[in-house]
Scaffold this motif. Structure first.
Motif, PDB file in Angstrom:
ATOM      1  N   ALA A 296      59.240 -45.052 -13.686  1.00 21.29           N
ATOM      2  CA  ALA A 296      59.428 -45.194 -12.244  1.00 21.29           C
ATOM      3  C   ALA A 296      59.714 -46.638 -11.884  1.00 21.29           C
ATOM      4  O   ALA A 296      60.410 -46.927 -10.902  1.00 21.29           O
ATOM      5  N   THR A 297      59.193 -47.559 -12.672  1.00 24.66           N
ATOM      6  CA  THR A 297      59.537 -48.974 -12.561  1.00 24.66           C
ATOM      7  C   THR A 297      60.032 -49.450 -13.914  1.00 24.66           C
ATOM      8  O   THR A 297      59.734 -48.844 -14.943  1.00 24.66           O
ATOM      9  N   PRO A 298      60.800 -50.526 -13.958  1.00 25.70           N
ATOM     10  CA  PRO A 298      61.202 -51.075 -15.248  1.00 25.70           C
ATOM     11  C   PRO A 298      59.983 -51.481 -16.071  1.00 25.70           C
ATOM     12  O   PRO A 298      58.943 -51.872 -15.523  1.00 25.70           O
ATOM     13  N   SER A 299      60.098 -51.391 -17.370  1.00 27.71           N
ATOM     14  CA  SER A 299      59.008 -51.833 -18.237  1.00 27.71           C
ATOM     15  C   SER A 299      58.853 -53.349 -18.156  1.00 27.71           C
ATOM     16  O   SER A 299      59.781 -54.070 -17.766  1.00 27.71           O
ATOM     17  N   GLY A 300      57.670 -53.820 -18.532  1.00 24.07           N
ATOM     18  CA  GLY A 300      57.461 -55.260 -18.568  1.00 24.07           C
ATOM     19  C   GLY A 300      58.437 -55.947 -19.501  1.00 24.07           C
ATOM     20  O   GLY A 300      58.934 -57.047 -19.213  1.00 24.07           O
ATOM     21  N   ALA A 301      58.745 -55.281 -20.621  1.00 24.22           N
ATOM     22  CA  ALA A 301      59.650 -55.888 -21.598  1.00 24.22           C
ATOM     23  C   ALA A 301      61.067 -56.014 -21.054  1.00 24.22           C
ATOM     24  O   ALA A 301      61.737 -57.038 -21.265  1.00 24.22           O
ATOM     25  N   SER A 302      61.564 -54.980 -20.362  1.00 23.10           N
ATOM     26  CA  SER A 302      62.925 -55.077 -19.827  1.00 23.10           C
ATOM     27  C   SER A 302      62.976 -56.054 -18.656  1.00 23.10           C
ATOM     28  O   SER A 302      63.984 -56.737 -18.455  1.00 23.10           O
ATOM     29  N   LEU A 303      61.892 -56.135 -17.893  1.00 21.88           N
ATOM     30  CA  LEU A 303      61.839 -57.112 -16.803  1.00 21.88           C
ATOM     31  C   LEU A 303      61.854 -58.541 -17.337  1.00 21.88           C
ATOM     32  O   LEU A 303      62.519 -59.417 -16.786  1.00 21.88           O
ATOM     33  N   VAL A 304      61.114 -58.782 -18.413  1.00 21.39           N
ATOM     34  CA  VAL A 304      61.076 -60.145 -18.940  1.00 21.39           C
ATOM     35  C   VAL A 304      62.406 -60.494 -19.596  1.00 21.39           C
ATOM     36  O   VAL A 304      62.832 -61.660 -19.578  1.00 21.39           O
ATOM     37  N   ALA A 305      63.093 -59.500 -20.160  1.00 19.72           N
ATOM     38  CA  ALA A 305      64.422 -59.769 -20.711  1.00 19.72           C
ATOM     39  C   ALA A 305      65.365 -60.222 -19.598  1.00 19.72           C
ATOM     40  O   ALA A 305      66.162 -61.153 -19.779  1.00 19.72           O
TER      41      ALA A 305
ATOM     42  N   ARG B 284      58.379 -59.228 -30.340  1.00 15.98           N
ATOM     43  CA  ARG B 284      57.905 -58.019 -29.680  1.00 15.98           C
ATOM     44  C   ARG B 284      57.065 -58.410 -28.470  1.00 15.98           C
ATOM     45  O   ARG B 284      56.275 -59.352 -28.526  1.00 15.98           O
ATOM     46  N   TRP B 285      57.241 -57.652 -27.378  1.00 17.99           N
ATOM     47  CA  TRP B 285      56.532 -57.950 -26.139  1.00 17.99           C
ATOM     48  C   TRP B 285      55.402 -56.959 -25.918  1.00 17.99           C
ATOM     49  O   TRP B 285      55.585 -55.746 -26.046  1.00 17.99           O
ATOM     50  N   PHE B 286      54.236 -57.497 -25.584  1.00 19.43           N
ATOM     51  CA  PHE B 286      53.064 -56.680 -25.283  1.00 19.43           C
ATOM     52  C   PHE B 286      52.808 -56.706 -23.776  1.00 19.43           C
ATOM     53  O   PHE B 286      53.131 -57.681 -23.100  1.00 19.43           O
ATOM     54  N   ASP B 287      52.197 -55.650 -23.279  1.00 17.73           N
ATOM     55  CA  ASP B 287      51.929 -55.566 -21.845  1.00 17.73           C
ATOM     56  C   ASP B 287      50.724 -56.391 -21.429  1.00 17.73           C
ATOM     57  O   ASP B 287      50.607 -56.769 -20.250  1.00 17.73           O
ATOM     58  N   THR B 288      49.816 -56.658 -22.345  1.00 22.97           N
ATOM     59  CA  THR B 288      48.648 -57.481 -22.048  1.00 22.97           C
ATOM     60  C   THR B 288      48.712 -58.781 -22.850  1.00 22.97           C
ATOM     61  O   THR B 288      49.332 -58.841 -23.914  1.00 22.97           O
ATOM     62  N   ALA B 289      48.040 -59.797 -22.340  1.00 25.34           N
ATOM     63  CA  ALA B 289      48.067 -61.112 -22.982  1.00 25.34           C
ATOM     64  C   ALA B 289      47.227 -61.122 -24.257  1.00 25.34           C
ATOM     65  O   ALA B 289      46.336 -60.288 -24.449  1.00 25.34           O
ATOM     66  N   ASP B 290      47.518 -62.086 -25.118  1.00 24.57           N
ATOM     67  CA  ASP B 290      46.782 -62.184 -26.376  1.00 24.57           C
ATOM     68  C   ASP B 290      45.325 -62.591 -26.179  1.00 24.57           C
ATOM     69  O   ASP B 290      44.498 -62.409 -27.083  1.00 24.57           O
ATOM     70  N   ASP B 291      44.988 -63.122 -25.019  1.00 28.89           N
ATOM     71  CA  ASP B 291      43.606 -63.491 -24.751  1.00 28.89           C
ATOM     72  C   ASP B 291      42.947 -62.565 -23.732  1.00 28.89           C
ATOM     73  O   ASP B 291      41.896 -62.889 -23.167  1.00 28.89           O
ATOM     74  N   ALA B 292      43.567 -61.390 -23.481  1.00 26.59           N
ATOM     75  CA  ALA B 292      42.968 -60.393 -22.597  1.00 26.59           C
ATOM     76  C   ALA B 292      41.909 -59.605 -23.351  1.00 26.59           C
ATOM     77  O   ALA B 292      41.680 -59.823 -24.553  1.00 26.59           O
ATOM     78  N   GLU B 293      41.279 -58.690 -22.658  1.00 25.98           N
ATOM     79  CA  GLU B 293      40.260 -57.856 -23.285  1.00 25.98           C
ATOM     80  C   GLU B 293      40.833 -57.154 -24.514  1.00 25.98           C
ATOM     81  O   GLU B 293      41.922 -56.584 -24.481  1.00 25.98           O
ATOM     82  N   THR B 294      40.107 -57.188 -25.615  1.00 29.39           N
ATOM     83  CA  THR B 294      40.569 -56.578 -26.858  1.00 29.39           C
ATOM     84  C   THR B 294      40.430 -55.065 -26.786  1.00 29.39           C
ATOM     85  O   THR B 294      39.359 -54.536 -26.487  1.00 29.39           O
ATOM     86  N   LEU B 295      41.528 -54.374 -27.047  1.00 32.17           N
ATOM     87  CA  LEU B 295      41.550 -52.920 -27.040  1.00 32.17           C
ATOM     88  C   LEU B 295      41.773 -52.410 -28.461  1.00 32.17           C
ATOM     89  O   LEU B 295      42.159 -53.163 -29.358  1.00 32.17           O
ATOM     90  N   VAL B 296      41.530 -51.114 -28.657  1.00 26.96           N
ATOM     91  CA  VAL B 296      41.772 -50.532 -29.978  1.00 26.96           C
ATOM     92  C   VAL B 296      43.234 -50.718 -30.368  1.00 26.96           C
ATOM     93  O   VAL B 296      43.558 -51.059 -31.512  1.00 26.96           O
ATOM     94  N   LEU B 297      44.122 -50.504 -29.416  1.00 22.37           N
ATOM     95  CA  LEU B 297      45.552 -50.706 -29.645  1.00 22.37           C
ATOM     96  C   LEU B 297      46.110 -51.492 -28.467  1.00 22.37           C
ATOM     97  O   LEU B 297      46.011 -51.050 -27.321  1.00 22.37           O
ATOM     98  N   ARG B 298      46.684 -52.633 -28.750  1.00 22.42           N
ATOM     99  CA  ARG B 298      47.236 -53.462 -27.693  1.00 22.42           C
ATOM    100  C   ARG B 298      48.489 -52.794 -27.126  1.00 22.42           C
ATOM    101  O   ARG B 298      49.442 -52.519 -27.854  1.00 22.42           O
ATOM    102  N   PRO B 299      48.516 -52.495 -25.821  1.00 25.63           N
ATOM    103  CA  PRO B 299      49.647 -51.744 -25.260  1.00 25.63           C
ATOM    104  C   PRO B 299      50.949 -52.528 -25.307  1.00 25.63           C
ATOM    105  O   PRO B 299      50.980 -53.733 -25.019  1.00 25.63           O
TER     106      PRO B 299
END
Length: 339
Positions: free
Chosen positions: A272-281, A250-265
């Protein structure tokens, strides 16, 4: 893009990502068919990126919709204004060509705008457009959002590089190469990407998944044309695999060492733009093809498999995923794998 159901009234903001994505489409249309309209639009869009959005080798984010506090002021014409600039013969001709009427199509206008087509008299068309552009340059110009966004610049690099091939324009490849080099020099800090810069000063915001993915694809595209940038591209992908993907693929939009959020996006939907996940694919697919690295091929396949529900239930939110799925199918067919 338009703000009404009839596709008459435009929104006048000019976004880098819109133009980059459209350039890529028109460039491939031109390359595959030689269509003169596609070639013209691709060339004009590439020139717009370089001349209007270029900033120190990279590309700013947008031009505002408003000029002097009035939406569309720079761009809107009346029949009288066309006659003033073009004269008694070319003014009405241009008004008819562009669908400019006394009733108007902007704001509270009532007439229906017909889809314009290129006229038979190409020389007259070019002359009229040059005169209008010169006159428009004397008007109040829209404000500029001068942020340099890594992902959007990556999209522009890919589009310009592909347009250079489609149109036979080495200048576009030069612009793409200059942008890629500038991005790496400024936005890659201690091996990690930053999201934005402005005025030659990089910000502190960490790069997100789309930044790594879009720039990796851009560098892999340049590698195919120049023989350079492969280590930089695979380095970005290796960082993405290490910090943005979990053990289940599974791909997350933020890095595992980025600021900790309640829910990791982790939003896989294309908008309007491709998602990060489809771009990385896409980037992983391309890297697997160019390097024969199984790890990239496996990760690309896992990403596409995870996107299956999007393709089945919300295809309008999976345009870039669908392009990746089609590319994967072509590769498998070429390899003799039954689908």
């Amino acid at each position: 893009y338009s703000v009404d159901n009839a596709w008459v009234v435009p929104h006048f903001e000019k976004m880098l990502y819109d133009n980059a994505l459209l350039l890529r489409v028109y460039a491939h249309w031109a390359r595959r068919t030689g269509n003169p309209f596609a070639r013209r639009i691709a060339g004009e869009t590439a020139r717009f990126l370089i001349e209007e959005l270029g900033d120190g080798g990279m590309f700013i984010s947008s031009l505002d919709a408003d000029s002097g506090g009035v939406e569309g002021l720079t761009y809107v014409w009346s029949p009288e204004q066309l006659r003033e600039v073009l004269g008694a013969e070319d003014g009405p001709w241009a008004a008819s060509l562009f669908g400019v009427t006394e009733e108007g199509t902007f704001e509270h206008g009532t007439s229906v705008l017909q889809l314009p087509v290129d006229p038979d008299d190409a020389a007259r068309f070019a002359r009229v457009r040059d005169m209008l552009l010169a006159a428009r340059a004397q008007r109040v110009q829209p404000g500029r959002d001068a942020k340099i966004v890594t992902a959007w610049n990556g999209l522009a690099v890919t589009a310009l590089a592909e347009a250079s091939v489609a149109l036979g324009e080495p200048e576009y490849l030069d612009a793409a190469t200059h942008c890629a080099r500038s991005l790496l020099n400024l936005h890659l800090v201690d091996g990690r990407l930053r999201r934005v810069s402005m005025g030659g000063v990089v910000g502190g915001s960490a790069g997100i998944l789309e930044d790594y993915a879009a720039l990796a694809t851009a560098l892999l595209t340049l590698y195919q044309l120049t023989g350079s940038w492969l280590p930089e591209a695979t380095g970005l992908l290796d960082t993405a695999l290490a910090h943005f993907a979990d053990a289940d693929g599974r791909w997350f939009d933020t890095a595992d060492d980025a600021e900790t959020l309640v829910l990791r996006p982790a939003d896989p939907l294309d908008g309007a733009t491709p998602s990060g996940a489809s771009l990385v694919a896409e980037a992983l697919q391309l890297a697997a093809h160019l390097t024969a690295t199984q790890r990239y091929a496996t990760a690309a396949g896992a990403a596409l498999a995870a996107a299956t529900p999007i393709l089945g239930k919300a295809a309008r939110s999976g345009g870039h995923w669908l392009a990746g799925a089609e590319a994967a199918g072509v590769v498998l067919v070429q390899a003799g794998v039954a689908l």
